[in-house]
Write a protein that holds these residues in place. Sequence first.
Motif, mmCIF file in Angstrom:
data_model
loop_
_atom_site.group_PDB
_atom_site.id
_atom_site.type_symbol
_atom_site.label_atom_id
_atom_site.label_comp_id
_atom_site.label_asym_id
_atom_site.label_seq_id
_atom_site.Cartn_x
_atom_site.Cartn_y
_atom_site.Cartn_z
ATOM 1 N N ILE A 36 0.867 -1.180 0.000
ATOM 2 C CA ILE A 36 0.000 0.000 0.000
ATOM 3 C C ILE A 36 0.900 1.226 0.000
ATOM 4 N N GLU A 37 0.637 2.126 -0.930
ATOM 5 C CA GLU A 37 1.381 3.385 -0.994
ATOM 6 C C GLU A 37 0.482 4.509 -0.498
ATOM 7 N N LEU A 38 0.922 5.180 0.554
ATOM 8 C CA LEU A 38 0.207 6.343 1.082
ATOM 9 C C LEU A 38 0.677 7.569 0.311
ATOM 10 N N LEU A 39 -0.226 8.180 -0.450
ATOM 11 C CA LEU A 39 0.114 9.266 -1.357
ATOM 12 C C LEU A 39 -0.254 10.606 -0.749
ATOM 13 N N LYS A 40 0.408 11.625 -1.268
ATOM 14 C CA LYS A 40 0.064 12.995 -0.892
ATOM 15 C C LYS A 40 -1.259 13.368 -1.535
ATOM 16 N N ASP A 41 -2.118 13.999 -0.754
ATOM 17 C CA ASP A 41 -3.470 14.297 -1.228
ATOM 18 C C ASP A 41 -3.408 15.212 -2.448
ATOM 19 N N PRO A 42 -3.917 14.788 -3.606
ATOM 20 C CA PRO A 42 -3.863 15.658 -4.792
ATOM 21 C C PRO A 42 -4.932 16.733 -4.821
ATOM 22 N N CYS A 43 -5.877 16.655 -3.901
ATOM 23 C CA CYS A 43 -6.974 17.626 -3.885
ATOM 24 C C CYS A 43 -7.121 18.177 -2.474
ATOM 25 N N PRO A 44 -6.160 19.018 -2.012
ATOM 26 C CA PRO A 44 -6.243 19.525 -0.637
ATOM 27 C C PRO A 44 -7.337 20.557 -0.486
ATOM 28 N N LEU A 45 -7.911 20.588 0.709
ATOM 29 C CA LEU A 45 -8.983 21.545 0.975
ATOM 30 C C LEU A 45 -8.439 22.921 1.286
ATOM 31 N N ASN A 46 -7.280 22.983 1.942
ATOM 32 C CA ASN A 46 -6.703 24.272 2.328
ATOM 33 C C ASN A 46 -5.985 24.870 1.132
ATOM 34 N N ALA A 47 -6.543 25.924 0.568
ATOM 35 C CA ALA A 47 -5.947 26.551 -0.615
ATOM 36 C C ALA A 47 -4.711 27.349 -0.289
ATOM 37 N N ARG A 48 -4.444 27.648 0.972
ATOM 38 C CA ARG A 48 -3.277 28.468 1.319
ATOM 39 C C ARG A 48 -1.981 27.708 1.163
ATOM 40 N N LYS A 49 -2.069 26.370 0.996
ATOM 41 C CA LYS A 49 -0.853 25.606 0.801
ATOM 42 C C LYS A 49 -0.226 25.855 -0.559
ATOM 43 N N GLY A 50 -0.998 26.418 -1.500
ATOM 44 C CA GLY A 50 -0.455 26.744 -2.797
ATOM 45 C C GLY A 50 -0.197 25.538 -3.667
#
Length: 795
Positions: free
Chosen positions: A303-317
Amino acid sequence: MGGSRLQQNKSHKTRFASKSSRNVHKISSEDKTKGAKPERNFAKGAKASRMQRNEMIRKEKRAAIMKEKRALSGPSSPPRVIVLFGLSAGVNLNSLEKDIQSLLFEEGNSTIFPAIASPEYKMRATVLKAPHGDLLTCMEMAKVADLLAFVASPNSLNEADDTDNLIDSFGSQCLSVFRAIGLPSTTVLLRDLPDDLKRKHEVKKLYMSTLASEFPEDCKFYPADKKDELHKFMWLFKEQRLKAPHWRNQRSYLMSQKVDMLADTGSSEKCTLVLTGYLRALGLSVNQLVHVSGAGDFQLSKIELLKDPCPLNARKGVEFMESDSDIQVATCLTPDPMKQEPLVVENVPDILAGEQTWPTEAEMAEAERSQKEKKTRKRRLPKGISDYQAAWIVDDSDVDYSDSDEEVGEDGMVLDDGERGHPDQKLENGSEFDDDQASLDLRDSDEETETDSVMMDGENLTKEQIAEEIRKIKEEHAEDDEYPDEVDTPIDVPARKRFAKYRGVKSFRTSVWDPKESLPPEYARIFAFDNFLSTQKRILKKALDIDQDVSSYVPAGSYVRLYISDMPAGAASKLCDLAKKIPVVASALLPHESKVSVLHFSIKKHDSYDAPIKAKEELLFHVGFRQFVSRPIFSSDSINANKHKMERFLHAGRFSVASIYAPISFDSAPLIALKSQGEDTSPAIAAVGSLRNVDPDRIILKKIILTGYPQRVSKKKATVRYMFHNPEDVKWFKPVEVSSKCGRRGRIKEPVGTHGAMKCIFNGILQQHDTVCMNLFKRTYPKWPQKWFPLQNDA
């Protein structure tokens, strides 16, 4: 004020006083002190303790609700799945889908990722559009929906025959299926309303009055034409506490956003299926087994834990990921061979498990030589000599013919070992088969229940032959309704051979029938529990308290990539094609759920299906997220009895019990049974129900009734004919009780003549127009399927 003039009332008489007041002068002051209540009030303390306990329970429930709400609507929760379903073909879902997507993401969804993050509403959502007319796709979307939005439009009124009907036939059928699966949170969106406020209010009231009975009481109606109306709906949906079917919250599942396959270097027939998406409901361990809908049960390679491609916090840029190469792998989990659950489907029976010693090579060679001699050299014995007596006779005859003595079984049925062969098969010299060959042929001697399904060999039949088979099944269904269980005794085959596996039962409810007696070979391949309910309770409790080890556990809401090993290449390619229109779901399995046992479902024929459903026909069972092929037998649910009567057909309007060989399931998941209608057409909904229990010891008896007619009647005595056709059959079935349709009970006295007539004695006067019946029973079992899963190649 009055002083001595104060009124003095007369005291009550002693006979009106209480016992304590009458005897107060007899109690000393010390005893009064001992009997007085202590300063601490125990009742008051118990009440305070009870109130404190109730307050703690309320706080725990409130904390659980808040935790669930944060998990469903927080930044770490998976995107909510909104499924749009049109109640009629005239509803335009494309425009509504675009309006909702533009509302969630005002700049336009220019990416290929299906999930949309909305900073304004502080939520993420995936909008799916259910295609009208495709029942399987709509059913799979409803299984994963967090919100099922039914869309109604007045444009459908012009197309419908009834002006008051806003739901067409397909919409009504899907609604019944959705109710059987279990409805999630539902709402009704009203489209194409008039612009006039007064007319709009009237049409809305008409919608609500017409559709309110079709949906749950908490279902809300929202206009959905303008942006402001959709904006109000989205805010209410964001704050809404979603509800899901109970079976969906008991295990982790993944609705794939992307499906890929990787070829294995070692084998061309196997490959690795890669599913990418968000984990939902519960966390997943890499050591667990997973079920891929339609393909079967498999192990995870990693199982590969991936970085969320659709983050809710838009301030992360962080912008949306355009391809898999942009997605970063945060953690890679691999299974532990010592902790990983083995993929065990069938039990491997040990043929020599009952042997006490292992034979030597010399003994095995001697056994083979003696077996060959036994086959080539047979002995001829006098008629009436038993096997035990024949062992003492030394004779080198070249033909063996033994007619064993008759034995009476425990149930009173006469058993003859020498006549257990197939009804229409004999040796060239006229003698019957021996016991070994007879035991093999008797398995399929019953033509009513052992006939193969039309779907098994439908590829080799023409259209005319298929139509003829359907006509025969309909005639059998009508005959079963008119004359249930009645069977004609064959003229050319002795009844003692044709019905050799049947026995008489004194009382269907109270007679003893051993559940371990004469089990079929398939029972050596299944698994059973000593106490299924206790095991189910323990496993379901353990599933909620799963070991959250960081090295093997992925929490719910994570964006992961599952690598499913040893997937058949044909099934993987079919899943890649199906993923374009149907969400492919992988659900976690609890311990023992990959093993096969005998499952019993409470099932009812669907109202929209008119064709007869015969026992042991091939059906596709949808049980929650799981799909498997089965050939069930149907039985009635007898009250206060450990034996149940088999039903040849699934009758409409009442529930029956369907028993199948299938993988074990521990929760009472809903059932949708589909019947194939050909390769070109999609399968139809045949029946609905739910899982009842897992019990291989459930006794299902097939009942047949042999009928005869009185020839001569003399009060309580009568001569009955046409039940049997030779006197040997009458002697065979003599211990079995007979009855009449008018309520008389009796027994067989003796045969009369050479054509099967018999003398019977009854407990009352028998009418000349009455019919004499004999009830016989045998235990039946489900049919072992040729393939377990719909995407699996035929065995």
